[in-house]
Design an enzyme around this catalytic site. Structure first.
Site, PDB file in Angstrom:
ATOM      1  N   CYS A 101      96.143 -43.739  30.041  1.00  0.00           N
ATOM      2  CA  CYS A 101      94.700 -43.463  30.104  1.00  0.00           C
ATOM      3  C   CYS A 101      94.453 -42.162  30.888  1.00  0.00           C
ATOM      4  O   CYS A 101      94.681 -41.085  30.373  1.00  0.00           O
ATOM      5  CB  CYS A 101      93.948 -44.662  30.679  1.00  0.00           C
ATOM      6  SG  CYS A 101      92.165 -44.596  30.374  1.00  0.00           S
ATOM      7  N   HIS A 128      95.595 -49.150  27.206  1.00  0.00           N
ATOM      8  CA  HIS A 128      96.197 -49.744  28.398  1.00  0.00           C
ATOM      9  C   HIS A 128      97.229 -50.806  28.017  1.00  0.00           C
ATOM     10  O   HIS A 128      96.901 -51.997  27.917  1.00  0.00           O
ATOM     11  CB  HIS A 128      95.110 -50.373  29.274  1.00  0.00           C
ATOM     12  CG  HIS A 128      94.272 -49.374  30.006  1.00  0.00           C
ATOM     13  ND1 HIS A 128      94.590 -48.922  31.270  1.00  0.00           N
ATOM     14  CD2 HIS A 128      93.137 -48.735  29.642  1.00  0.00           C
ATOM     15  CE1 HIS A 128      93.680 -48.043  31.655  1.00  0.00           C
ATOM     16  NE2 HIS A 128      92.784 -47.907  30.685  1.00  0.00           N
ATOM     17  N   GLU A 169      99.379 -52.056  29.854  1.00  0.00           N
ATOM     18  CA  GLU A 169      99.612 -52.925  31.015  1.00  0.00           C
ATOM     19  C   GLU A 169      98.530 -53.974  31.207  1.00  0.00           C
ATOM     20  O   GLU A 169      98.681 -54.881  32.043  1.00  0.00           O
ATOM     21  CB  GLU A 169      99.714 -52.063  32.285  1.00  0.00           C
ATOM     22  CG  GLU A 169      98.390 -51.628  32.901  1.00  0.00           C
ATOM     23  CD  GLU A 169      97.651 -50.515  32.161  1.00  0.00           C
ATOM     24  OE1 GLU A 169      96.628 -50.036  32.690  1.00  0.00           O
ATOM     25  OE2 GLU A 169      98.077 -50.134  31.055  1.00  0.00           O
TER      26      GLU A 169
END
Length: 251
Positions: free
Chosen positions: A102, A192, A194
């Site tokens: 990001c 994202h 994660e």
């Protein structure tokens, strides 16, 4: 997926702090990475570079360097951003794998000569579908990932101009450069990998007033935006796979 054969040292550059509601609900940005990747086979050093934490002289002690997302913007460049970008580029030039997520993706793009700006298509938030390009299907970062996959996203800025020599690995209607290969050992992803769905739920809840106001300004009826985003949250199994691909295939 096989486990790493030895412990790998990972430097995680933290580029910002999540909102208080998010931190209370699902932890801060670095915790999303640790939980998604796991600690079996990996050792993480967390460096809050947005708080001017001193960078190491070089990245020679690490197998990989990662940078998190941030509520801050690359379009409002601060001295710490320049220092962190220089560190990542030097690490990459010396052979260390680097992955930006990001904000980290955008900072790498700018450092390599690209252009980052507010997305003319508007904010992207929630679970979105991302599609691999031909280059992405052949890239080790997406080994075992479907051509069209679900990802969690929350961003206003995008890479408007891809740096010279970089390859677009994935995109969608909102964001053409969802993933970039900057160099053989340097990758960036706008989404994202994660973040689990509960992290996006917390982000949406923390920003509900702003999200609703933006939606109304686009002509959406009041009170529809946040429920729509929350109901659209889905699991994103490609995310962990992408992170582990980076740590296993690039190190």
């Amino acid at each position: 997926m096989r486990q790493p054969s030895r412990v790998k040292n990972v430097l995680l550059l933290k580029a910002g702090d999540a909102a208080e509601h998010v931190r209370r609900s699902v932890g801060d940005y670095e915790q999303w990475f640790l939980r998604t990747i796991g600690l079996s086979g990996y050792r993480f050093d967390i460096l809050p570079v947005h708080r001017d934490a001193p960078l190491p002289p070089d990245a020679s002690g690490y197998d990989a360097v990662l940078m998190t997302g941030s509520p801050l913007s690359v379009t409002q460049l601060a001295p710490w951003m320049t220092r962190a970008a220089d560190f990542m580029l030097t690490a990459a030039e010396r052979g260390r794998p680097v992955l930006g997520v990001c904000f980290g993706h955008q900072l790498l793009a700018r450092a390599y000569g690209g252009h980052v700006a507010r997305n003319p298509e508007g904010r992207e938030t929630g679970t979105v579908t991302v599609s691999l390009t031909d280059a992405g299907r052949a890239d080790a970062l997406f080994d075992g990932v479907p051509e069209h996959f679900e990802a969690q996203a929350t961003h206003e800025d995008v890479v408007i101009q891809v740096p010279e020599g970089a390859r677009v690995l994935a995109g969608n209607r909102n964001t053409a450069a969802q993933a970039l290969a900057f160099r053989a050992n340097v990758r960036g992803v706008q989404f994202h990998p994660e973040a689990p769905p509960e992290a996006l739920r917390a982000v949406i809840e923390a920003r509900c007033e702003g999200l609703e106001a933006e939606a109304v300004s686009r002509g959406e009826r009041p009170g529809q935006c946040v429920p729509r985003l929350l109901s659209g949250l889905r699991p994103t199994p490609a995310g962990p796979r992408i992170l582990l691909n980076f740590l296993e295939r690039f190190t």
